[in-house]
Every structure is written in C-alpha cells, then in structure tokens.
Design a protein around this motif. Structure first.
Motif, PDB file in Angstrom:
ATOM      1  N   SER A 157      37.039  35.515  41.541  1.00  7.83           N
ATOM      2  CA  SER A 157      38.276  35.414  40.768  1.00  7.83           C
ATOM      3  C   SER A 157      38.363  36.452  39.658  1.00  7.83           C
ATOM      4  O   SER A 157      39.452  36.709  39.138  1.00  7.83           O
ATOM      5  CB  SER A 157      38.402  34.012  40.160  1.00  7.83           C
ATOM      6  OG  SER A 157      37.288  33.727  39.329  1.00  7.83           O
ATOM      7  N   TRP A 158      37.204  37.088  39.293  1.00  6.54           N
ATOM      8  CA  TRP A 158      37.264  38.071  38.218  1.00  6.54           C
ATOM      9  C   TRP A 158      37.721  39.447  38.708  1.00  6.54           C
ATOM     10  O   TRP A 158      37.912  40.368  37.902  1.00  6.54           O
ATOM     11  CB  TRP A 158      35.906  38.212  37.513  1.00  6.54           C
ATOM     12  CG  TRP A 158      34.713  38.307  38.426  1.00  6.54           C
ATOM     13  CD1 TRP A 158      33.826  37.328  38.697  1.00  6.54           C
ATOM     14  CD2 TRP A 158      34.290  39.456  39.177  1.00  6.54           C
ATOM     15  NE1 TRP A 158      32.861  37.772  39.561  1.00  6.54           N
ATOM     16  CE2 TRP A 158      33.122  39.083  39.876  1.00  6.54           C
ATOM     17  CE3 TRP A 158      34.771  40.753  39.321  1.00  6.54           C
ATOM     18  CZ2 TRP A 158      32.443  39.960  40.716  1.00  6.54           C
ATOM     19  CZ3 TRP A 158      34.103  41.628  40.146  1.00  6.54           C
ATOM     20  CH2 TRP A 158      32.941  41.222  40.841  1.00  6.54           C
ATOM     21  N   GLY A 159      37.900  39.633  40.010  1.00  3.90           N
ATOM     22  CA  GLY A 159      38.399  40.906  40.518  1.00  3.90           C
ATOM     23  C   GLY A 159      39.783  41.203  39.967  1.00  3.90           C
ATOM     24  O   GLY A 159      40.588  40.300  39.721  1.00  3.90           O
ATOM     25  N   ARG A 160      40.057  42.501  39.774  1.00  6.17           N
ATOM     26  CA  ARG A 160      41.323  42.875  39.162  1.00  6.17           C
ATOM     27  C   ARG A 160      42.512  42.424  40.006  1.00  6.17           C
ATOM     28  O   ARG A 160      43.523  41.974  39.476  1.00  6.17           O
ATOM     29  CB  ARG A 160      41.374  44.389  38.946  1.00  6.17           C
ATOM     30  CG  ARG A 160      42.548  44.845  38.074  1.00  6.17           C
ATOM     31  CD  ARG A 160      42.486  46.325  37.788  1.00  6.17           C
ATOM     32  NE  ARG A 160      41.250  46.673  37.087  1.00  6.17           N
ATOM     33  CZ  ARG A 160      40.924  47.927  36.744  1.00  6.17           C
ATOM     34  NH1 ARG A 160      41.722  48.930  37.075  1.00  6.17           N
ATOM     35  NH2 ARG A 160      39.799  48.174  36.105  1.00  6.17           N
ATOM     36  N   LEU A 161      42.405  42.534  41.326  1.00  6.27           N
ATOM     37  CA  LEU A 161      43.489  42.065  42.182  1.00  6.27           C
ATOM     38  C   LEU A 161      43.668  40.551  42.067  1.00  6.27           C
ATOM     39  O   LEU A 161      44.784  40.046  41.994  1.00  6.27           O
ATOM     40  CB  LEU A 161      43.222  42.455  43.632  1.00  6.27           C
ATOM     41  CG  LEU A 161      43.502  43.914  44.013  1.00  6.27           C
ATOM     42  CD1 LEU A 161      43.077  44.178  45.449  1.00  6.27           C
ATOM     43  CD2 LEU A 161      44.990  44.227  43.845  1.00  6.27           C
ATOM     44  N   SER A 162      42.549  39.820  42.056  1.00  8.48           N
ATOM     45  CA  SER A 162      42.632  38.362  41.925  1.00  8.48           C
ATOM     46  C   SER A 162      43.247  37.965  40.597  1.00  8.48           C
ATOM     47  O   SER A 162      44.090  37.050  40.538  1.00  8.48           O
ATOM     48  CB  SER A 162      41.242  37.741  42.074  1.00  8.48           C
ATOM     49  OG  SER A 162      40.722  37.957  43.365  1.00  8.48           O
ATOM     50  N   ARG A 163      42.844  38.655  39.530  1.00  8.72           N
ATOM     51  CA  ARG A 163      43.412  38.343  38.206  1.00  8.72           C
ATOM     52  C   ARG A 163      44.903  38.681  38.159  1.00  8.72           C
ATOM     53  O   ARG A 163      45.687  37.967  37.527  1.00  8.72           O
ATOM     54  CB  ARG A 163      42.658  39.095  37.121  1.00  8.72           C
ATOM     55  CG  ARG A 163      41.254  38.543  36.869  1.00  8.72           C
ATOM     56  CD  ARG A 163      40.599  39.144  35.638  1.00  8.72           C
ATOM     57  NE  ARG A 163      40.136  40.502  35.897  1.00  8.72           N
ATOM     58  CZ  ARG A 163      40.657  41.592  35.363  1.00  8.72           C
ATOM     59  NH1 ARG A 163      41.700  41.481  34.528  1.00  8.72           N
ATOM     60  NH2 ARG A 163      40.177  42.784  35.635  1.00  8.72           N
ATOM     61  N   SER A 164      45.292  39.762  38.845  1.00 10.09           N
ATOM     62  CA  SER A 164      46.709  40.132  38.876  1.00 10.09           C
ATOM     63  C   SER A 164      47.528  39.095  39.639  1.00 10.09           C
ATOM     64  O   SER A 164      48.645  38.754  39.247  1.00 10.09           O
ATOM     65  CB  SER A 164      46.876  41.517  39.522  1.00 10.09           C
ATOM     66  OG  SER A 164      46.201  42.500  38.765  1.00 10.09           O
ATOM     67  N   VAL A 165      46.965  38.583  40.728  1.00 15.07           N
ATOM     68  CA  VAL A 165      47.659  37.535  41.493  1.00 15.07           C
ATOM     69  C   VAL A 165      47.777  36.272  40.649  1.00 15.07           C
ATOM     70  O   VAL A 165      48.820  35.599  40.645  1.00 15.07           O
ATOM     71  CB  VAL A 165      46.929  37.258  42.815  1.00 15.07           C
ATOM     72  CG1 VAL A 165      47.506  36.031  43.500  1.00 15.07           C
ATOM     73  CG2 VAL A 165      47.011  38.468  43.734  1.00 15.07           C
ATOM     74  N   THR A 166      46.721  35.933  39.912  1.00 14.87           N
ATOM     75  CA  THR A 166      46.766  34.760  39.033  1.00 14.87           C
ATOM     76  C   THR A 166      47.844  34.922  37.971  1.00 14.87           C
ATOM     77  O   THR A 166      48.599  33.981  37.672  1.00 14.87           O
ATOM     78  CB  THR A 166      45.402  34.541  38.375  1.00 14.87           C
ATOM     79  OG1 THR A 166      44.409  34.331  39.385  1.00 14.87           O
ATOM     80  CG2 THR A 166      45.434  33.327  37.457  1.00 14.87           C
ATOM     81  N   ALA A 167      47.943  36.139  37.406  1.00 16.31           N
ATOM     82  CA  ALA A 167      48.985  36.401  36.416  1.00 16.31           C
ATOM     83  C   ALA A 167      50.370  36.287  37.053  1.00 16.31           C
ATOM     84  O   ALA A 167      51.307  35.750  36.433  1.00 16.31           O
ATOM     85  CB  ALA A 167      48.789  37.792  35.815  1.00 16.31           C
ATOM     86  N   ALA A 193      35.090  45.980  40.913  1.00 14.14           N
ATOM     87  CA  ALA A 193      35.967  45.407  39.890  1.00 14.14           C
ATOM     88  C   ALA A 193      37.367  45.169  40.437  1.00 14.14           C
ATOM     89  O   ALA A 193      38.034  44.191  40.083  1.00 14.14           O
ATOM     90  CB  ALA A 193      36.029  46.334  38.681  1.00 14.14           C
ATOM     91  N   TRP A 194      37.839  46.046  41.315  1.00 13.13           N
ATOM     92  CA  TRP A 194      39.159  45.868  41.914  1.00 13.13           C
ATOM     93  C   TRP A 194      39.149  44.747  42.964  1.00 13.13           C
ATOM     94  O   TRP A 194      40.018  43.885  42.975  1.00 13.13           O
ATOM     95  CB  TRP A 194      39.626  47.168  42.572  1.00 13.13           C
ATOM     96  CG  TRP A 194      40.445  48.032  41.661  1.00 13.13           C
ATOM     97  CD1 TRP A 194      40.048  49.128  40.973  1.00 13.13           C
ATOM     98  CD2 TRP A 194      41.832  47.853  41.348  1.00 13.13           C
ATOM     99  NE1 TRP A 194      41.074  49.656  40.241  1.00 13.13           N
ATOM    100  CE2 TRP A 194      42.200  48.877  40.460  1.00 13.13           C
ATOM    101  CE3 TRP A 194      42.790  46.924  41.726  1.00 13.13           C
ATOM    102  CZ2 TRP A 194      43.488  48.994  39.946  1.00 13.13           C
ATOM    103  CZ3 TRP A 194      44.080  47.043  41.214  1.00 13.13           C
ATOM    104  CH2 TRP A 194      44.417  48.072  40.342  1.00 13.13           C
TER     105      TRP A 194
END
Length: 612
Positions: A133-143, A46-47
C-alpha cells in the motif's frame, strides 16, 4: 557602448560552453555514483509497491540519457517464498538528465524487452498479486478514492495527484498463469505502448498480441484513469479487432463493485460458430451461422446489462428491439424482443436448436463452458422470413431455454397460401432427451409445399389442413421419429395426385405380378377430397383411416409405416361408389410394399374381373 556589449556576449558564450562541458563530463559521473547504486531499483519499487531486483549492473548511456537494466524482476515482499509478478530480460529506462544532475531520478520512458506478467487465480477471475500500500501508485489510488467518496457524481479532479508517470513500451511480452502447477500462456507476442503523462491526465493503451491462436489488436483510453482506479465513473473508449470478432465501446464506465457501463457498443463477427469456438472452446450444433452484428446502447453492471435500441444482425437478417442480459447469480439469461424486416429462420433454428449437440466440446472443455449453460427467453417477429427455400410472412416466433427445457416455436406464420404453426420442445431433465414436435397447417396449398421441398410424386395438389403431434427420445429428428408416439392427420380438398393413374393401375393389375409405383407414369389422379389419420407407436405409424375419392371411385388404405426402416406395409381397396362403375362389383384389393423411395404394388383382382 558597443565594446562592453561585445565583451558581455563573449562572456555569456563562454559560460554556456563551460556549462555544457561540465554537463557532458559530469553526467556520467553523477549517473555512475548516484543513479546506478540502487537508485533506479528504489524508484521502481517506490512506484510499483513490489520488490525490485536487478541482475547485472546497469549500462549507462549518455545520449540519450538511458539506463539499460538486465534480468529485472518485480515480486511480492514474502521473505520465505517471494512470488514473481513481472520479469523482463531487459528494461531500458530513459531518464531526465537535468534531474540526474540534481541527484534525482525522473523516468520519462520505460521499454520492457520480453517481459512476462504472471497472473493468479482461475480463468475468469485472474488478478495481479496486490502490491504494498505504500507504493506511489497505490497511494495515488487511495487518494483518488477519497476524492470520489467526497463527491461520487462529480469528483474534484483538481485534487487528484499530479505526479509525472510517462510512457511504458513493451516488446515480445507474455501474460501467463499457473494451472496444475505448470505455467500456461494466456497472451503471447504482446507488443504495445501504455502512455500516461501524469496521474491526473488522460491515459491510453495500444497493444497487439495473440490470444487463443488469433491476432488481437486492443486500443483503450480514458480521460480520467485515476478516477476509474479510485472507484469513480469516467469516460472510456475501447476497441478490439481480430479475425473472429471486432468490438468497440464508447461511454462511461465504473470498475468498482459490479463494473457499471453506459455507452454505445458495436460488435461484429463473421461467424457465430467461430466466435463461440474461439472464446469458449466449444462447438455449436447445426450448420455454420453468421455473420452476427450487434449495435446498441448498453447500460448496467456485471449482474445485469440492458441493450436498448439494439440492432441485431444474424446471418444477413437484421432486427431491432430490446435485450436484457442477466449474468448472476446462477445461470446467466438473455431475455428480449426483436422485430425483423427479413429473418432467416433456419439460422435462428440452428442457433437455438432444442436438440442437443452431437459434437463434443473442443479440447475437452468443461460442461460449464458449454453455451447451453445460458437461459434464453426471446421473442421474434418478422414481416418476411425464409426457412431454406420456404418463404413465410407475418411470422411470430419464440425461443426458450431454461432448466434443461428448450423450446422453439413459430406461433403464427403465413406460408404456402395458408397459415402454419410449429413447435419443438426438448426436455433434458431426466435420464434421456424427450422431444415433442407439434405442427399444424390450415388451408395450405400442398402443391406449393411440395414444389418448395422438391417433392413431385404422390403428394396431393390441393389445399389441405395438416396436423402432426409426436413425442420421442433422441438428439436429432431421425432418432426421435424412430421412437415416436403420437398422431398424424391431414384432410385435402379437390385437386389431383401426381404419379397415379386409375386406368394404368387397372391395366398393370390385369397383367398380374407386382409392379413399381413409378411405372404408373406421369399422369395425375383427380380427387374431390382425401383424408388420412395415423397413430404412431414406437416409431411405427399405423394407418387408422386413409381414403381418397376420385369421381365414382373410393381408394382406401390401412397398414403400417415404420420410420426406422423407411419401409411400407399397406393394404388397399379400390371400389365403386353406389355401384356406379360396373367393373367393380366387389372391391379390388392391392398391397403396397418396398421402401419410401421405391414402393411397389401387388394387386389382387376381384372374382368379377377375373371372370371377364
């Protein structure tokens, strides 16, 4: 009142004991039923956004609360042929005990034992396989990208994700890639710590490893790493330490697009040659050059960098000025102007020699890795300079390398009591390397020149004007001289020529046979003036005019001087001006042969002297 209070204290202590007992007894049970069963693998996936697979069942240790994972691999999500991104013999994960009792997994520290990080692409453009893209790091970078996009110059950092990340330690790690179907190590023996307490806080990296056979220590930190990952600008501190070079940067960076930087750069290398060999696997021509230091404010991106207020040290010479480095597209180039108090011209010439290197690339490096793939347009000035034992002042020099053309010019310099200019131009655009050499000296004290280069014999000790224009083929001075076309001329004023004596010459001539020029003794021939003009063709100098005047006598020479064999074939005459010396009713003729290092003379007495 004291009694009820004492009873309450006993009850409180009892409750604590019960809770601790339940914690100690229940923690392994919770761990074994909720965490071990795919929980850790799920959270790691997930991360990261990669598929996580574990080898054996993890070992659970209660104090400290830790899970030990074996044969861990992170790979992409390809169903047909998943490619590993990270593999580790063992991963030790420290977990929050309280979170575990709630059925949650919170990592506090992760330790990777013998991990292997696999990069893809070609050298110079290596990259990780992108995660989901659903990884938590990827989502954080997108944010973070959204935050930066809303306010590029001053992003609202309070809107950044604040998830807890923790500390990642790695031991005996490797970074590899695949070349020609085989795995190749990039960095080995890598160990260090990456510390990122929370995604909206500072992150730091400290690592040591071996790159291209040298131990390297790396320190890096940023107060807003997520802003960097999101395409924004943020403070960055970076330092690299190794035997071939050390470098540090402190300033602002932006890693989106062309990677913009603005900050202070400090760099040093004990040897420029060693640095090039280490980073590019090629050898620079000429002698060893070093040390090299650079301190400057650097601004720009990967297409163009400016080094302002730059201080450049080259082999103990220090200059200040401006450098502009263009990195693409096409050939990279370096343009700049530097002013030195003291300059080592020999080191500068060795660094930017117009001649091609004789030494092939180390390890068969491709031509694109050769340092001659760069263009240079540099201007140098120096209050004082030296070239080996020669001292110069008020020097203006320039270096140009572009499209197969290389030039090294000293357009003006004061030396040997006069002024000199020197230019070397090499053209490699055709099938062979064509080299032009031009040199001019005006009012030069030739005695100083001879003393500097430790030449004692047959060089006029007088002021003179010298001119040399040569053009030949080859990758060093000797081969150019052996094929040279051009001219040489010199005029000298009053002075003397060491190693010559008119009376000794006449005496040895009367004795007959030939004799070495060295037999002339330690005398010196006084001259009022002298002049020489020669034309070069195919490496052979033809004397067009050569004469010297000593008192009432004139000495003239003509003949050939081949550069390849270093030989001499000269005919000369010794005559009296206006019959002032009755010993020379007709000129005395002589021949000079042998080699440059050991010439000999054979004289032919005139009929008037033979009859005496």
């Amino acid at each position: 009142m004291p009694v009820p209070l004492a009873r309450k204290g006993v009850w409180a202590a009892g409750v604590v004991v019960v809770l601790v007992t339940l914690f100690v007894i229940g923690l392994p049970l919770v761990a074994s039923t909720q965490i071990v069963r795919d929980g850790i693998a799920y959270q790691m996936s997930a991360w990261s956004g990669y598929r996580v697979q574990l080898g054996d069942t993890p070992d659970i240790r209660v104090w400290p609360f830790r899970a030990v994972l074996h044969e861990v691999s992170l790979s992409d999500w390809s169903e047909a042929n998943p490619q590993p991104v990270l593999e580790a013999e063992q991963v030790q994960v420290d977990l929050s005990a309280l979170a575990a009792l709630r059925g949650e997994i919170v990592f506090t520290k992760m330790r990777l034992i013998q991990p292997v990080l696999r990069l893809r692409g070609r050298e110079g453009a290596l990259r990780l396989t992108p995660p989901q893209s659903w990884g938590r790091l990827s989502r954080s970078v997108t944010a973070a990208r959204g935050v930066v996009s809303a306010a590029p110059t001053e992003p609202d950092t309070s809107a950044l994700p604040s998830d807890t990340f923790g500390e990642v330690e790695f031991v005996d790690a490797r970074i590899t890639t695949r070349v020609g179907g085989r795995s190749r190590d990039i960095v080995t023996s890598l160990a260090g710590v990456f510390n990122w307490p929370a995604l909206n806080r500072q992150a730091s990296l400290s690592a040591k490893g071996i790159w291209r056979g040298e131990n390297v220590t790396l320190e890096a930190a940023s107060s807003q790493p997520l802003v960097l990952l999101g395409g924004g600008s943020a403070p960055v501190n970076f330092s690299l330490t190794s035997t071939p070079a050390t470098a540090s940067f402190s300033g602002i960076a932006n890693f989106s697009g062309k990677n913009f930087v603005d900050g202070q750069l400090d760099f040093s290398a004990p040897s420029l040659n060693r640095l090039v060999e280490w980073t590019h696997s090629v050898s620079l021509p000429g002698t060893r050059v070093g040390p090299v230091t650079v301190a400057a404010r650097v601004t720009g991106d990967m297409s163009r960098l400016k080094f302002e207020d730059a201080t450049l040290g080259l082999d103990n010479s220090t200059g200040k000025g401006l450098l502009d480095v263009s990195l693409g597209p096409g050939r990279p180039s370096v343009v700049g102007t530097l002013a030195f108090d003291t300059l080592n011209l020999h080191a500068l010439y060795d660094t930017f020699s117009p001649f091609s290197p004789d030494t092939p690339p180390v390890g068969g490096a491709p031509p694109s890795m050769n340092p001659r793939g760069y263009d240079f347009d540099l201007r140098f000035s120096a209050a004082n300079a030296r070239f080996n034992a020669a001292n110069l002042a008020d020097v203006a020099a320039a270096v140009k390398v572009k499209d197969g053309l290389s030039t090294f010019d000293i357009s003006d310099a004061t030396a040997f009591g006069g002024t000199i200019q020197l230019g070397v131009r090499a053209d490699r655009t055709g099938g062979s390397e064509v080299v032009e050499i031009r040199m001019r000296g005006e009012e030069v004290d030739v005695a100083q020149l001879a003393q500097t280069f430790e030449v004692k014999q047959l060089v006029p000790q007088a002021r003179g004007t010298l001119s040399v224009v040569l053009k030949g083929t080859g990758n060093n001075l000797d081969t150019v001289l052996e094929t040279a076309e051009g001219s040489v001329s010199a005029t000298f004023g009053a002075g003397s020529v060491p190693g010559l004596s008119l009376e000794t010459f006449l005496q040895r001539s009367e004795e007959g046979d030939f004799f070495p020029l060295g037999a002339m003794g330690e005398g010196a021939l006084p001259i009022s003036r002298a002049e020489i003009k020669a034309t070069l063709s195919k490496g052979v100098a033809r004397i067009d005019q050569a004469e010297a005047f000593s008192g009432q006598h004139r000495i003239a020479l003509d003949g050939l001087v081949p550069f390849a064999s270093r030989g001499l074939a000269l005919y000369g005459t010794l005559s009296s001006l206006d019959g002032a010396d009755p010993r020379f009713e007709s000129p005395l003729t002589f021949f000079v042969g042998g080699s440059w290092s050991t010439p000999f003379i054979a004289s032919f007495l005139s009929p008037a002297r033979e009859g005496r």
